[in-house]
Design a protein around this motif. Structure first.
Motif, PDB file in Angstrom:
ATOM      1  N   LEU A  40     -12.243   3.888  18.416  1.00  0.00           N
ATOM      2  CA  LEU A  40     -12.411   3.582  16.800  1.00  0.00           C
ATOM      3  C   LEU A  40     -10.932   3.676  16.500  1.00  0.00           C
ATOM      4  CD1 LEU A  40     -14.103   3.693  14.363  1.00  0.00           C
ATOM      5  CD2 LEU A  40     -14.003   6.218  14.385  1.00  0.00           C
ATOM      6  N   ASN A  41     -10.229   4.679  17.023  1.00  0.00           N
ATOM      7  CA  ASN A  41      -8.776   4.881  16.427  1.00  0.00           C
ATOM      8  C   ASN A  41      -7.731   3.749  17.082  1.00  0.00           C
ATOM      9  OD1 ASN A  41      -9.593   7.304  15.005  1.00  0.00           O
ATOM     10  ND2 ASN A  41      -9.131   8.733  17.107  1.00  0.00           N
ATOM     11  N   SER A  42      -8.211   2.924  17.684  1.00  0.00           N
ATOM     12  CA  SER A  42      -7.267   1.932  18.108  1.00  0.00           C
ATOM     13  C   SER A  42      -7.592   0.575  17.302  1.00  0.00           C
ATOM     14  CB  SER A  42      -7.723   1.410  19.556  1.00  0.00           C
ATOM     15  OG  SER A  42      -8.846   0.872  19.628  1.00  0.00           O
ATOM     16  N   LEU A  43      -8.799   0.694  16.620  1.00  0.00           N
ATOM     17  CA  LEU A  43      -8.588  -0.347  15.275  1.00  0.00           C
ATOM     18  C   LEU A  43      -7.713  -0.332  14.312  1.00  0.00           C
ATOM     19  CD1 LEU A  43     -12.633  -0.260  14.744  1.00  0.00           C
ATOM     20  CD2 LEU A  43     -11.385  -1.865  15.821  1.00  0.00           C
ATOM     21  N   PRO A  44      -7.317  -1.479  13.615  1.00  0.00           N
ATOM     22  CA  PRO A  44      -6.246  -1.370  12.578  1.00  0.00           C
ATOM     23  C   PRO A  44      -6.589  -0.290  11.543  1.00  0.00           C
ATOM     24  CG  PRO A  44      -6.779  -3.596  13.057  1.00  0.00           C
ATOM     25  CD  PRO A  44      -7.758  -2.816  13.845  1.00  0.00           C
ATOM     26  N   VAL A  45      -5.769   0.322  10.884  1.00  0.00           N
ATOM     27  CA  VAL A  45      -6.210   1.165   9.734  1.00  0.00           C
ATOM     28  C   VAL A  45      -6.703   0.300   8.425  1.00  0.00           C
ATOM     29  CG1 VAL A  45      -5.307   2.694   8.066  1.00  0.00           C
ATOM     30  CG2 VAL A  45      -4.575   2.990  10.600  1.00  0.00           C
ATOM     31  N   VAL A  46      -5.782  -0.882   8.242  1.00  0.00           N
ATOM     32  CA  VAL A  46      -6.210  -1.820   7.531  1.00  0.00           C
ATOM     33  C   VAL A  46      -6.399  -3.261   8.017  1.00  0.00           C
ATOM     34  CG1 VAL A  46      -5.541  -3.002   5.116  1.00  0.00           C
ATOM     35  CG2 VAL A  46      -5.005  -0.606   5.453  1.00  0.00           C
ATOM     36  N   TYR A  47      -7.374  -3.658   8.139  1.00  0.00           N
ATOM     37  CA  TYR A  47      -7.625  -4.811   8.440  1.00  0.00           C
ATOM     38  C   TYR A  47      -7.007  -6.015   7.667  1.00  0.00           C
ATOM     39  CZ  TYR A  47      -9.233  -9.361  10.651  1.00  0.00           C
ATOM     40  OH  TYR A  47      -9.585 -10.561  11.267  1.00  0.00           O
TER      41      TYR A  47
ATOM     42  N   ILE B 121       0.876  -1.237   0.091  1.00  0.00           N
ATOM     43  CA  ILE B 121      -0.053  -0.057  -0.059  1.00  0.00           C
ATOM     44  C   ILE B 121       0.834   1.217   0.060  1.00  0.00           C
ATOM     45  CG2 ILE B 121      -1.542   1.475   1.431  1.00  0.00           C
ATOM     46  CD1 ILE B 121      -2.943  -1.368   2.208  1.00  0.00           C
ATOM     47  N   LEU B 122       1.846   1.447   0.868  1.00  0.00           N
ATOM     48  CA  LEU B 122       2.885   2.492   0.949  1.00  0.00           C
ATOM     49  C   LEU B 122       3.591   2.494  -0.408  1.00  0.00           C
ATOM     50  CD1 LEU B 122       3.944   2.070   4.408  1.00  0.00           C
ATOM     51  CD2 LEU B 122       2.656   3.724   3.715  1.00  0.00           C
ATOM     52  N   SER B 123       3.614   1.404  -1.124  1.00  0.00           N
ATOM     53  CA  SER B 123       4.504   1.405  -2.571  1.00  0.00           C
ATOM     54  C   SER B 123       3.570   2.062  -3.652  1.00  0.00           C
ATOM     55  CB  SER B 123       5.150   0.376  -3.062  1.00  0.00           C
ATOM     56  OG  SER B 123       3.891  -0.548  -3.190  1.00  0.00           O
ATOM     57  N   ILE B 124       2.178   2.101  -3.536  1.00  0.00           N
ATOM     58  CA  ILE B 124       1.369   2.646  -4.695  1.00  0.00           C
ATOM     59  C   ILE B 124       1.516   4.021  -4.926  1.00  0.00           C
ATOM     60  CG2 ILE B 124      -1.177   2.704  -5.428  1.00  0.00           C
ATOM     61  CD1 ILE B 124      -1.768   0.514  -3.688  1.00  0.00           C
ATOM     62  N   SER B 125       1.637   4.215  -6.122  1.00  0.00           N
ATOM     63  CA  SER B 125       1.673   5.855  -6.439  1.00  0.00           C
ATOM     64  C   SER B 125       0.543   5.937  -7.562  1.00  0.00           C
ATOM     65  CB  SER B 125       2.955   5.901  -7.566  1.00  0.00           C
ATOM     66  OG  SER B 125       3.015   5.082  -8.690  1.00  0.00           O
TER      67      SER B 125
ATOM     68  N   GLY C 180      -7.026  11.398  -2.974  1.00  0.00           N
ATOM     69  CA  GLY C 180      -6.813  11.911  -1.715  1.00  0.00           C
ATOM     70  C   GLY C 180      -7.201  10.611  -0.777  1.00  0.00           C
ATOM     71  N   HIS C 181      -7.906   9.652  -1.005  1.00  0.00           N
ATOM     72  CA  HIS C 181      -8.021   8.703  -0.178  1.00  0.00           C
ATOM     73  C   HIS C 181      -6.825   7.827  -0.087  1.00  0.00           C
ATOM     74  CE1 HIS C 181     -10.686   5.428   1.607  1.00  0.00           C
ATOM     75  NE2 HIS C 181      -9.750   4.673   1.404  1.00  0.00           N
ATOM     76  N   LEU C 182      -6.149   7.747  -1.092  1.00  0.00           N
ATOM     77  CA  LEU C 182      -4.819   7.036  -1.108  1.00  0.00           C
ATOM     78  C   LEU C 182      -3.803   7.815  -0.217  1.00  0.00           C
ATOM     79  CD1 LEU C 182      -2.674   4.758  -2.024  1.00  0.00           C
ATOM     80  CD2 LEU C 182      -2.339   6.230  -4.127  1.00  0.00           C
ATOM     81  N   LYS C 183      -3.646   8.955  -0.352  1.00  0.00           N
ATOM     82  CA  LYS C 183      -2.723   9.812   0.283  1.00  0.00           C
ATOM     83  C   LYS C 183      -3.285   9.794   1.952  1.00  0.00           C
ATOM     84  CE  LYS C 183      -1.598  12.908  -3.107  1.00  0.00           C
ATOM     85  NZ  LYS C 183      -1.753  14.496  -3.457  1.00  0.00           N
ATOM     86  N   MET C 184      -4.402   9.839   2.245  1.00  0.00           N
ATOM     87  CA  MET C 184      -4.881   9.518   3.555  1.00  0.00           C
ATOM     88  C   MET C 184      -4.507   8.206   4.184  1.00  0.00           C
ATOM     89  SD  MET C 184      -6.113  10.962   6.230  1.00  0.00           S
ATOM     90  CE  MET C 184      -6.741  12.728   5.604  1.00  0.00           C
TER      91      MET C 184
ATOM     92  N   SER D 226      -0.850   7.877   5.011  1.00  0.00           N
ATOM     93  CA  SER D 226      -0.467   8.547   5.977  1.00  0.00           C
ATOM     94  C   SER D 226      -0.855   8.096   7.255  1.00  0.00           C
ATOM     95  CB  SER D 226      -1.239  10.227   5.998  1.00  0.00           C
ATOM     96  OG  SER D 226      -0.717  10.941   7.071  1.00  0.00           O
ATOM     97  N   LEU D 227      -1.952   7.341   7.407  1.00  0.00           N
ATOM     98  CA  LEU D 227      -2.520   6.931   8.580  1.00  0.00           C
ATOM     99  C   LEU D 227      -1.947   5.735   8.780  1.00  0.00           C
ATOM    100  CD1 LEU D 227      -6.487   7.246   8.215  1.00  0.00           C
ATOM    101  CD2 LEU D 227      -5.081   8.396   9.955  1.00  0.00           C
ATOM    102  N   LEU D 228      -1.765   4.687   7.940  1.00  0.00           N
ATOM    103  CA  LEU D 228      -0.848   3.501   7.901  1.00  0.00           C
ATOM    104  C   LEU D 228       0.441   3.689   8.460  1.00  0.00           C
ATOM    105  CD1 LEU D 228      -1.111   0.639   7.595  1.00  0.00           C
ATOM    106  CD2 LEU D 228      -0.376   1.090   5.086  1.00  0.00           C
ATOM    107  N   GLN D 229       1.046   4.927   7.693  1.00  0.00           N
ATOM    108  CA  GLN D 229       2.602   5.116   8.172  1.00  0.00           C
ATOM    109  C   GLN D 229       2.588   5.377   9.836  1.00  0.00           C
ATOM    110  OE1 GLN D 229       5.428   4.753   6.127  1.00  0.00           O
ATOM    111  NE2 GLN D 229       6.321   4.854   8.257  1.00  0.00           N
ATOM    112  N   SER D 230       1.557   6.381  10.063  1.00  0.00           N
ATOM    113  CA  SER D 230       1.447   6.582  11.655  1.00  0.00           C
ATOM    114  C   SER D 230       1.497   5.516  12.608  1.00  0.00           C
ATOM    115  CB  SER D 230       0.488   7.753  11.726  1.00  0.00           C
ATOM    116  OG  SER D 230       0.783   8.657  10.989  1.00  0.00           O
ATOM    117  N   GLU D 231       0.526   4.535  12.196  1.00  0.00           N
ATOM    118  CA  GLU D 231       0.194   3.361  12.927  1.00  0.00           C
ATOM    119  C   GLU D 231       1.316   2.522  13.058  1.00  0.00           C
ATOM    120  OE1 GLU D 231      -3.498   0.176  12.741  1.00  0.00           O
ATOM    121  OE2 GLU D 231      -2.257  -0.001  10.891  1.00  0.00           O
TER     122      GLU D 231
END
Length: 303
Positions: free
Chosen positions: A184-191, A90-94, A261-265, A268-273
């Motif tokens: 809610l924010n403790s749930l996985p960003v991507v399950y 996911i982090l590699s997708i451009s 925008g969804h991809l960037k968000m 970002s959330l995944l990297q923070s997690e």
């Protein structure tokens, strides 16, 4: 397009209800349910006063938060390995990787399709799953897209792992109290994990949502009920292996452009997690982390 129709082992009311193309019936059912909920403050006449649990204290939410932490940490090694692969991909997708794969609203289908292509190139039996169900009783009809990866073992049995790239959105509610937002924010960003483990999260989040809403004297809406949430991943579904790109003249829909925008968000959330999880783990475990997909493939496929 390669696809197969799969019947899951979900609840009886979900069986045999998938058709070919989705009609407007499910959308109509949900629209009527929303209208009734807003006008009458109930889910088809079932008010919050008749809920199974009348407790709405902060201590209850704290207890539910502990359950979420436990389920989040109860991960088998092969699930953890696949999660590392999925996160890296996911982090590699451009932007150039995304292609419009269907007419009408995109709803991040381009991101799911791209992720499936990357997983299949890496040797995984991955597919986009399109689940659809008709309304039944107080449960409105609907549809949902997610990804699965089938692990083929040496025996005749196989196991499906579910990948949902927008997992938290299924549990968002109006006027949530702060303690619910923390859950809610403790749930996985991507399950990423088994259907069995995913189903453990659902009743906990439903109870947490009911508790949060009750503090504002609000009922639980039907689209946040346990039956509706279960339908998203337990309903009959189609597996799509090769999604045809429908670029047309190169003019993307506005909805598809919003996926940028969804991809960037998401990234970002995944990297923070990932960074937060890294800080919580002991330093001596850093060498055991797998960041590169190639280091995890053989481990997962050989199980």
């Amino acid at each position: 397009m390669d696809c197969r129709v799969i019947m899951t082992g979900g609840d009886v009311w979900m069986r045999g209800q998938i058709g070919g193309a989705l009609s407007h019936e499910s959308e109509h059912d949900l629209a009527l349910m929303v209208s009734d909920f807003l006008e009458n403050g109930s889910a088809g006449g079932d008010s919050w006063c008749s809920s199974d649990s009348d407790s709405a204290h902060l201590s209850d939410l704290a207890h539910l938060a502990d359950k979420i932490k436990f389920y989040k940490c109860s991960v088998a090694q092969y699930e953890s390995d696949l999660a590392s692969v999925v996160h890296s991909l996911i982090l590699s997708i451009s932007e150039n990787d995304r292609h419009l794969v269907k007419s009408g609203p995109c709803n991040a289908s381009c991101l799911k399709s791209t992720l499936v292509k990357l997983l299949r190139r890496s040797g995984y039996d991955a597919a986009v799953c399109s689940a659809r169900w008709h309304g039944s009783g107080k449960v409105p009809g609907g549809d949902h897209e997610y990804i699965d990866v089938v692990n083929h073992s040496d025996t005749e049995s196989s196991e499906r792992l579910i990948i949902d790239i927008d997992f938290r959105s299924h549990f968002e509610i109006a006027r949530a109290v702060q303690s619910y937002d923390r859950i809610l924010n403790s749930l996985p960003v991507v399950y990423v994990g088994s259907l069995t483990r995913l189903k453990q999260f659902l009743p906990v989040m439903v109870e947490a949502a009911r508790s949060s809403l009750k503090q504002n004297s609000m009922p639980l809406p039907p689209w946040r009920s346990l039956a509706y949430l279960q339908a998203k991943w337990q309903s009959p579904y189609q597996r799509h292996f090769n999604l045809d790109e429908q670029n047309g003249n190169g003019v993307f829909s506005f909805d598809h452009k919003q996926c940028s925008g969804h991809l960037k968000m998401l990234q970002s959330l995944l990297q923070s997690e990932i960074e937060a999880d890294r800080l919580l783990k002991p330093k001596n475990n850093d060498n055991n982390r797998r960041h590169k997909p190639v280091r995890s493939y053989s481990l997962f496929r050989n199980l």
